[in-house]
Motif scaffolding. Sequence first.
Motif, PDB file in Angstrom:
ATOM      1  N   LEU A   1      -2.949   2.528  28.283  1.00  0.00           N
ATOM      2  CA  LEU A   1      -2.184   2.245  27.123  1.00  0.00           C
ATOM      3  C   LEU A   1      -1.720   1.801  26.089  1.00  0.00           C
ATOM      4  O   LEU A   1      -1.483   1.561  24.988  1.00  0.00           O
ATOM      5  CB  LEU A   1      -1.193   3.795  27.115  1.00  0.00           C
ATOM      6  N   PRO A   2      -1.135   0.011  27.473  1.00  0.00           N
ATOM      7  CA  PRO A   2      -0.503  -0.754  26.816  1.00  0.00           C
ATOM      8  C   PRO A   2      -2.321  -1.838  25.769  1.00  0.00           C
ATOM      9  O   PRO A   2      -1.555  -2.562  25.323  1.00  0.00           O
ATOM     10  CB  PRO A   2       0.139  -1.591  27.704  1.00  0.00           C
ATOM     11  N   LYS A   3      -3.489  -1.337  26.445  1.00  0.00           N
ATOM     12  CA  LYS A   3      -3.993  -1.854  25.667  1.00  0.00           C
ATOM     13  C   LYS A   3      -4.149  -1.948  24.539  1.00  0.00           C
ATOM     14  O   LYS A   3      -5.160  -2.554  23.506  1.00  0.00           O
ATOM     15  CB  LYS A   3      -5.237  -1.892  26.743  1.00  0.00           C
ATOM     16  N   LEU A   4      -4.043  -0.427  24.430  1.00  0.00           N
ATOM     17  CA  LEU A   4      -4.245  -0.273  22.349  1.00  0.00           C
ATOM     18  C   LEU A   4      -3.434  -1.292  21.223  1.00  0.00           C
ATOM     19  O   LEU A   4      -2.156  -1.599  21.416  1.00  0.00           O
ATOM     20  CB  LEU A   4      -3.891   1.377  22.045  1.00  0.00           C
ATOM     21  N   ARG A   5      -4.965  -1.122  20.587  1.00  0.00           N
ATOM     22  CA  ARG A   5      -4.185  -2.162  19.334  1.00  0.00           C
ATOM     23  C   ARG A   5      -3.451  -0.952  17.945  1.00  0.00           C
ATOM     24  O   ARG A   5      -2.978  -1.051  17.080  1.00  0.00           O
ATOM     25  CB  ARG A   5      -5.366  -3.017  18.596  1.00  0.00           C
ATOM     26  N   ARG A   6      -4.125  -0.294  17.486  1.00  0.00           N
ATOM     27  CA  ARG A   6      -3.969   0.673  17.035  1.00  0.00           C
ATOM     28  C   ARG A   6      -3.936   2.238  17.026  1.00  0.00           C
ATOM     29  O   ARG A   6      -4.473   2.529  18.418  1.00  0.00           O
ATOM     30  CB  ARG A   6      -5.540   0.631  15.879  1.00  0.00           C
ATOM     31  N   ALA A   7      -2.938   3.361  16.783  1.00  0.00           N
ATOM     32  CA  ALA A   7      -2.686   4.197  17.132  1.00  0.00           C
ATOM     33  C   ALA A   7      -2.115   4.373  18.925  1.00  0.00           C
ATOM     34  O   ALA A   7      -2.041   5.461  19.183  1.00  0.00           O
ATOM     35  CB  ALA A   7      -3.523   4.782  17.097  1.00  0.00           C
ATOM     36  N   ARG A   8      -1.467   3.121  19.167  1.00  0.00           N
ATOM     37  CA  ARG A   8      -0.049   3.704  19.794  1.00  0.00           C
ATOM     38  C   ARG A   8       0.331   5.050  19.680  1.00  0.00           C
ATOM     39  O   ARG A   8       0.683   5.345  20.988  1.00  0.00           O
ATOM     40  CB  ARG A   8       0.183   2.647  20.195  1.00  0.00           C
ATOM     41  N   ARG A   9       1.133   5.221  18.839  1.00  0.00           N
ATOM     42  CA  ARG A   9       1.754   6.103  18.851  1.00  0.00           C
ATOM     43  C   ARG A   9       1.434   7.328  19.382  1.00  0.00           C
ATOM     44  O   ARG A   9       1.545   8.483  19.784  1.00  0.00           O
ATOM     45  CB  ARG A   9       3.405   6.438  17.906  1.00  0.00           C
ATOM     46  N   THR A  10      -0.108   7.843  18.847  1.00  0.00           N
ATOM     47  CA  THR A  10      -0.686   8.717  18.741  1.00  0.00           C
ATOM     48  C   THR A  10      -0.698   9.064  20.308  1.00  0.00           C
ATOM     49  O   THR A  10      -1.453  10.240  20.749  1.00  0.00           O
ATOM     50  CB  THR A  10      -1.644   8.824  17.559  1.00  0.00           C
ATOM     51  N   MET A  11      -1.489   7.913  21.219  1.00  0.00           N
ATOM     52  CA  MET A  11      -2.009   7.976  22.012  1.00  0.00           C
ATOM     53  C   MET A  11      -0.729   8.466  22.941  1.00  0.00           C
ATOM     54  O   MET A  11      -1.084   9.396  23.998  1.00  0.00           O
ATOM     55  CB  MET A  11      -3.341   7.255  22.615  1.00  0.00           C
ATOM     56  N   TRP A  12       0.027   8.202  22.944  1.00  0.00           N
ATOM     57  CA  TRP A  12       1.266   7.661  23.776  1.00  0.00           C
ATOM     58  C   TRP A  12       1.498   9.466  23.458  1.00  0.00           C
ATOM     59  O   TRP A  12       2.007  10.206  24.576  1.00  0.00           O
ATOM     60  CB  TRP A  12       2.580   6.988  23.117  1.00  0.00           C
ATOM     61  N   THR A  13       1.564  10.140  22.722  1.00  0.00           N
ATOM     62  CA  THR A  13       2.027  11.266  22.399  1.00  0.00           C
ATOM     63  C   THR A  13       0.606  12.339  22.813  1.00  0.00           C
ATOM     64  O   THR A  13       1.411  12.842  24.242  1.00  0.00           O
ATOM     65  CB  THR A  13       2.391  11.845  20.906  1.00  0.00           C
ATOM     66  N   LEU A  14       0.052  12.092  22.811  1.00  0.00           N
ATOM     67  CA  LEU A  14      -1.401  12.589  23.361  1.00  0.00           C
ATOM     68  C   LEU A  14      -1.276  12.771  25.066  1.00  0.00           C
ATOM     69  O   LEU A  14      -1.406  13.824  25.844  1.00  0.00           O
ATOM     70  CB  LEU A  14      -2.466  11.687  23.054  1.00  0.00           C
ATOM     71  N   GLY A  15      -0.861  11.386  25.318  1.00  0.00           N
ATOM     72  CA  GLY A  15      -0.699  11.579  27.183  1.00  0.00           C
ATOM     73  C   GLY A  15       0.362  11.660  27.324  1.00  0.00           C
ATOM     74  O   GLY A  15       0.284  12.667  28.946  1.00  0.00           O
ATOM     75  N   THR A  16       1.788  12.337  26.297  1.00  0.00           N
ATOM     76  CA  THR A  16       2.578  12.527  27.399  1.00  0.00           C
ATOM     77  C   THR A  16       2.446  14.403  27.001  1.00  0.00           C
ATOM     78  O   THR A  16       2.502  14.980  28.120  1.00  0.00           O
ATOM     79  CB  THR A  16       4.085  12.622  26.109  1.00  0.00           C
ATOM     80  N   VAL A  17       1.997  14.507  26.474  1.00  0.00           N
ATOM     81  CA  VAL A  17       1.942  15.945  26.562  1.00  0.00           C
ATOM     82  C   VAL A  17       0.674  16.781  27.439  1.00  0.00           C
ATOM     83  O   VAL A  17       0.474  18.007  27.952  1.00  0.00           O
ATOM     84  CB  VAL A  17       0.532  16.480  24.843  1.00  0.00           C
ATOM     85  N   PHE A  18      -0.104  15.434  27.881  1.00  0.00           N
ATOM     86  CA  PHE A  18      -1.201  15.668  28.671  1.00  0.00           C
ATOM     87  C   PHE A  18      -0.666  15.943  30.366  1.00  0.00           C
ATOM     88  O   PHE A  18      -1.070  16.754  31.088  1.00  0.00           O
ATOM     89  CB  PHE A  18      -2.695  15.190  28.162  1.00  0.00           C
ATOM     90  N   ALA A  19      -0.024  14.873  30.025  1.00  0.00           N
ATOM     91  CA  ALA A  19       1.108  14.522  31.106  1.00  0.00           C
ATOM     92  C   ALA A  19       1.756  16.090  31.667  1.00  0.00           C
ATOM     93  O   ALA A  19       2.723  16.489  32.782  1.00  0.00           O
ATOM     94  CB  ALA A  19       1.736  13.017  31.291  1.00  0.00           C
ATOM     95  N   VAL A  20       2.552  16.325  30.707  1.00  0.00           N
ATOM     96  CA  VAL A  20       3.709  17.528  30.845  1.00  0.00           C
ATOM     97  C   VAL A  20       2.783  19.204  31.077  1.00  0.00           C
ATOM     98  O   VAL A  20       3.091  19.719  31.433  1.00  0.00           O
ATOM     99  CB  VAL A  20       4.625  17.808  29.493  1.00  0.00           C
ATOM    100  N   MET A  21       1.482  19.494  30.368  1.00  0.00           N
ATOM    101  CA  MET A  21       0.854  19.830  30.880  1.00  0.00           C
ATOM    102  C   MET A  21       0.847  19.762  31.832  1.00  0.00           C
ATOM    103  O   MET A  21      -0.179  21.421  32.772  1.00  0.00           O
ATOM    104  CB  MET A  21       0.085  20.672  29.520  1.00  0.00           C
ATOM    105  N   GLY A  22       0.254  18.861  32.174  1.00  0.00           N
ATOM    106  CA  GLY A  22      -0.266  18.856  34.292  1.00  0.00           C
ATOM    107  C   GLY A  22       0.289  18.988  34.516  1.00  0.00           C
ATOM    108  O   GLY A  22       0.544  19.130  35.732  1.00  0.00           O
TER     109      GLY A  22
END
Length: 111
Positions: free
Chosen positions: A46-67
């Motif tokens: 995630l820190p290596k992303l240049r674009r859509a950081r917020r979107t990917m962070w949100t998707l990662g958070t959603v996946f983590a909570v669901m996991g």
Amino acid sequence: MAVLVVVASVGLVADGRALMAQSIWSKPLKFGVSFVIYGATLAWLLPKLRRARRTMWTLGTVFAVMGVDDVGFIAVQAARGTYRHWATLAIAAARRSEVAPADARSPTSGC
């Protein structure tokens, strides 16, 4: 998840209960290890992303909570010593009906 891996590892060694010829702690251990690896990979990428950081962070958070929710349910079911998934219930019911005597399967058998 790392705590779950430790708890499931201890349970695997200390708890001799089995369900369908497998330790009740093996599935939570496998899922826990899998999610730890996934989480570490996601935290690295995630820190290596240049674009859509917020979107990917949100998707990662959603996946983590669901996991955590999903693996938490698996761990609770393991601690209870029962089936962890509805499909397993269906398989167990099918196995029971296969070994049931013919008289028990159908009220009209033998007529």
